[in-house]
Structure formats: C-alpha cells, structure tokens
Design a protein around this motif. Structure first.
Motif, PDB file in Angstrom:
ATOM      1  N   THR A 143       7.531 -26.523  14.857  1.00 60.23           N
ATOM      2  CA  THR A 143       6.789 -26.899  16.324  1.00 60.23           C
ATOM      3  C   THR A 143       8.063 -27.185  17.171  1.00 60.23           C
ATOM      4  OG1 THR A 143       5.085 -28.094  14.940  1.00 60.23           O
ATOM      5  CG2 THR A 143       5.277 -28.518  17.204  1.00 60.23           C
ATOM      6  N   VAL A 193       3.989 -31.125  23.480  1.00 64.20           N
ATOM      7  CA  VAL A 193       3.526 -30.488  22.449  1.00 64.20           C
ATOM      8  C   VAL A 193       2.878 -31.465  21.487  1.00 64.20           C
ATOM      9  CG1 VAL A 193       4.123 -28.734  20.631  1.00 64.20           C
ATOM     10  CG2 VAL A 193       4.931 -28.351  22.995  1.00 64.20           C
ATOM     11  N   ILE A 221      -1.461 -23.586  16.848  1.00 59.00           N
ATOM     12  CA  ILE A 221      -2.013 -24.168  18.339  1.00 59.00           C
ATOM     13  C   ILE A 221      -3.700 -24.111  17.933  1.00 59.00           C
ATOM     14  CG2 ILE A 221      -2.689 -23.872  20.563  1.00 59.00           C
ATOM     15  CD1 ILE A 221       0.134 -22.389  20.959  1.00 59.00           C
ATOM     16  N   LEU A 240       1.067 -24.551  25.666  1.00 59.93           N
ATOM     17  CA  LEU A 240       1.850 -24.318  24.350  1.00 59.93           C
ATOM     18  C   LEU A 240       2.171 -23.327  23.850  1.00 59.93           C
ATOM     19  CD1 LEU A 240      -1.382 -26.788  22.837  1.00 59.93           C
ATOM     20  CD2 LEU A 240       0.991 -27.460  23.507  1.00 59.93           C
ATOM     21  N   TRP A 258       5.868 -22.586  22.422  1.00 50.47           N
ATOM     22  CA  TRP A 258       6.613 -22.135  20.983  1.00 50.47           C
ATOM     23  C   TRP A 258       7.333 -20.778  21.276  1.00 50.47           C
ATOM     24  CZ3 TRP A 258       2.352 -25.406  19.534  1.00 50.47           C
ATOM     25  CH2 TRP A 258       2.473 -25.950  17.989  1.00 50.47           C
TER      26      TRP A 258
END
Length: 519
Positions: free
Chosen positions: A252, A258, A343, A358, A362
């Motif tokens: 992550t 996040v 996600i 998001l 990543w």
C-alpha cells in the motif's frame, strides 16, 4: 536486532469491539445450536441461488426468500448472516438462553426501541481436515454489504478467500506448540488447535483479539492463548513447532489520503513486511519446526521474465541457505491489476471520485521502486533436523487441492532421499499417463505423467522414465527395473542410471512415486 513493528491505527469503527464472556458465549452457542444455525440448514432455508448471491455481495435474494418468515432460523439468519436489524421480540424468542440483554453485553448488538441492531456478523464456517468435517461459528465486523459503504480502517475481517487458502496449505501435522501470528478473527488458530497441544494467537489489534477470543469461546476451544502485540514481540524468546500467518501483506502507498486497513496493511513500504517476517521467523522455530504464510513479493526492473525470476530470487535471499525454503507462486499481477484489486477490496469502485487519486498513488508508488509485477503465493520455511536443506522456488498456476498434505509429503520425501532412493517404489494412485501421437505414427511424440491431487503437476517424460514409472508396483526393486530397462533400450546401465536417477528423485519429491510399504 531491529524491532519488527506494524502500524497502529486509531479505531474508527462506529461499533464497539465485542466483549468475550465465557458464560454468555456458552449460552449463545447453545441457542445457535438449538436453532441449527449451520451452513446447510441456512442454504436450504433460502435456497442455493440466494446463498451463492450473498457470496457476491447481494442480500436481496435472501430477503425475498425469507420475507414474512419470523421463525427462529430466519430471524437469526437475517440478524447474524446478513447483519440486518430484527424485531426485539423475535430476537429474544430466538435466543431464549442468552436473551437480548446478553447479546448486547457480548457487544454483538444494540437495542434501538423495539429493534435489535447487529453490530457484528456471526456466520457458520464449515471446514474439512485430517480429523474429518466440522463447522465453526465465526464472528467478525459488519462487511461492506451490511455497512452499505467502505470499510473502516480497524475492520476485522471474517473468513475470506485468503483465510481459506492458508487453511488449505497448512501441513496437517501434530505439534506441541503452534503460533498464529496476526490471528484476526481467529479462524486459523481454531483450525490449528485441533492438532496442537497449545496455540498462541497474536495480533496488533485489540479489536481482532476480542473477536478471536469470542470465537474460541463460542466453539468450545480452550487451548488458545491470546496476546496483544506487533509481529514476534509477544513471543520473544519462545520457540514453536509450527508458525502460521496470514500477515497484512498488501502493498500500500504510504501517502496521505490512502486508507490503511489493519487487516491487510502492515504499514511498511513495498513488500518489507513479508521480508521482515521471513527473516525473523526462523529464530522462533524448533528444530524440525516450520513456518507457513501467504505473501506478496515485488519483481523489480529488467525484462519481464528476468524480473519475475528476480522477485523469487529476492525472496530466497531473505532466508539463510541452511534452512528449507519452498515457495509456490500462484499468480503475478501487473502494478495496475494489483492496485485495482486492492482499491476495490476497500469498497471503492471506478464510479467513486476517490478511485482515480488512489490508483494514481498506487502506480506512482510502484514506479518509484521500478516494480514490474507483484507475485502472490505460499511460503514455507523449515529448520531441518538432518537432511540437506531443500530450496524450491516454483510457479504453480493450475488448480490445486490438499496443498498442506502435498507439502508435508514433499518434505518427508526430501528427508527420505537424504539417505538414498528407497529400495522399492510404487506409483501414486492419482497418477495417470497420457500419450500424444501424430496421425499415422506408432510412437508417441509426447508422453506425460499427470497428477490428480496435490499440485496437479504434469511432467513430460521419455519412454525410459515412463516405463520405469509403469513398472513401479512395489514388487520389483528400483535396481531390478533399471537393469531391465538397460537391456530393453540397449543402453549401458551406468549411462541409463545417471540419466534416470535424478529424475526419479524429482518424481518422488513431487509425489508421483512413493516408497513401497515394505521398503
């Protein structure tokens, strides 16, 4: 020694953690048993199609199937399995021993007027192991369907796909002491408790430990000790015959915005948490003891095939050469595929405004480390007692079954081969042979041995090795078969044996061949 830590997250759930209580748990278990809150009765109640739909996040089919049914099983099914409020009168009638007050005291519901509102799920979970079939009641936090939204960071997951995978790969061996590190809702500790004298279950989340302890009480399991702490800190100085873990291995980005979920995120950059676990675990193993876990590992840089190999080689470098290491990579995802998977796992879809930020976070995170892919699979580390260490890194993408049994048999075969091939071998009962011939040809162009169970391997063999395997019926010795093949193929025995012997060993390790009972 560097201290191994995972992230601590302040609880943000709207519902309190459960409050384990031996007396109240026993009463609840008696009520659940009387109501027959089990997988098959529930499936019969609302039908197979509705049951399968729930696994895909749809509860409407169950609601339609049980509409107007105020019976005990339907009431508890809606309350505990779906996580839906039910009339207090119906809940009280369904739980005569515990009562609604007892349910509230356990932290599994709250009362709002004449409605009982569940604050947790409680679902039956069936299992099969070496001792037979069984079923647990497993309590966990309300899921996305019950919450109708994203999960809170301190969410305690129930029995999911990863839990079932880990349960399948754990070797079915009797041990004195076992450790379930990162126990979550406690399902692995419960399963291991069936063949362990004592189990220590740890977690960094007090909320998770509360669920795990409650689940042990509900299922009458008393040989599990629960300890709060990060990684191996709660068991410093101790050793175990078996360590199992479904650690928070999800990679992550460590950037603002996040979400960090306790059940899946270890709070470290990249695959560092898996690395720290793998490096630390051997110090807590007894001689002959094994550690088994699920994990992710990154492939970084280079051409695709070289990068994939580099991912497995990185993992291998974390384990000293004097230890057994068996890694089975089940799949590899691209950075994009990996990001989308996790996600969505948190309840965010491409329709949500948060999805693109998001995804960007990543992909940027992976790009910084030159990540080209993320492998997922099984890791087994063992402290060998005598035999030369086994080092096996492989990709297995076909469907598998009874992986734990196959791993146990493979290690046993490796130990056996340390003193040489058995005198007599037999072909495993699940092995078949397939021959492929070109049209009009009498001789096969391809001969394959196929395994029905375990890793379901397919091995290409030549006529000599195929003939050897076909002759392994437990009557003739290995040397008698090899001598006969030397005559049949008109090959000097030393040359034939030099070619066959390492391949026979590989077939023994893989479970195609096994020692005869009298060997």
């Amino acid at each position: 020694m560097r201290t191994l830590k995972t992230r601590r997250v302040t609880a943000v759930s709207d519902t309190p953690a459960p409050v384990p209580d031996q007396t109240l748990s026993a009463r609840l278990a008696a009520d659940l048993d009387a109501a027959d809150l089990r997988s098959e009765p529930l499936r019969r109640l609302w039908g197979e199609e509705a049951d399968d739909a729930l696994a895909r996040g749809m509860r409407e089919p169950i609601l339609r199937a049980t509409a107007g049914d105020q019976g005990v099983l339907a009431t508890l099914g809606r309350l505990f399995v779906l996580g839906m409020p039910q009339p207090t009168a119906s809940v009280s009638a369904a739980l005569p021993r515990l009562g609604l007050d007892g349910l509230v005291a356990l932290g599994l519901a709250r009362q709002e007027g004449d409605v009982a509102v569940p604050t947790a799920l409680l679902r039956p979970q069936s299992f099969v192991d070496a001792e037979g079939m069984g079923e647990w009641w497993i309590a966990s936090d309300l899921d996305e369907t019950a919450l109708d939204g994203a999960l809170p960071p301190d969410h305690v997951l129930g029995v999911g796909g990863a839990s079932r995978t880990l349960a399948e790969i754990v070797m079915p061996v009797e041990v004195d002491r076992a450790l379930d590190l990162g126990t979550g809702c406690g399902i692995q500790a419960l399963l291991v408790s069936r063949h362990a004298g004592a189990v220590v279950a740890t977690d960094i989340s007090a909320r998770a430990l509360a669920y795990a302890e409650l689940n042990a009480q509900l299922n009458g399991v008393s040989n599990i000790e629960f300890r709060l702490g990060s990684m191996f800190e709660p068991v410093a100085g101790e050793a175990f015959d078996l360590i199992i873990s479904n650690p928070p291995f999800v990679i992550t980005p460590r950037v603002e915005g996040v979400p960090e979920y306790e059940y899946r995120d270890g709070g470290l950059v990249g695959d560092a948490l898996v690395e720290q676990f793998v490096r630390a675990a051997p110090r807590f193993l007894t001689v002959g003891g094994a550690a088994q876990l699920l994990g992710n590992w990154e492939s970084r840089g280079g051409q695709a095939e070289l990068a994939r190999r580099a991912g497995l080689d990185r993992l291998s470098s974390w384990v000293p050469d004097d230890l057994d290491l068996w890694v089975v990579q089940r799949e590899e995802l691209t950075p994009l595929g990996y990001a989308e998977l996790w996600i969505r796992d948190g309840g965010t879809t491409p329709r949500d405004a948060a999805f693109t930020p998001l995804l960007t976070a990543w992909l940027d995170d992976f790009a910084q480390r030159g990540v080209t892919g993320v492998g997922f699979g099984y890791i087994l580390i063992r402290r060998p007692s005598a035999a030369a260490p086994l080092r096996r890194l492989e990709r297995v993408t076909q469907p598998v079954s009874n992986v734990g049994g196959a791993l146990r048999a493979g290690l046993a075969a490796h130990d056996l081969l340390a003193s040489g091939l058995p005198t007599t071998l037999v072909t495993a009962s699940d092995v078949t042979e397939a021959r492929h011939l070109l049209p009009g040809s009498d001789d096969p162009s391809i001969i394959e041995l196929r395994q029905g169970g375990g890793f379901a391997r397919t091995v290409s063999v030549d006529p000599a090795l195929a003939a050897f395997v076909g002759a392994c019926d437990g009557e003739l010795t290995v040397m008698q078969i090899a001598a006969a093949l030397s005559d049949l193929f008109e090959v000097p025995f030393p040359a034939l044996w030099a070619d066959l012997e390492p391949r026979i060993r590989a077939l023994v390790i893989d479970g195609f061949l096994a020692p005869a009972a009298s060997a």
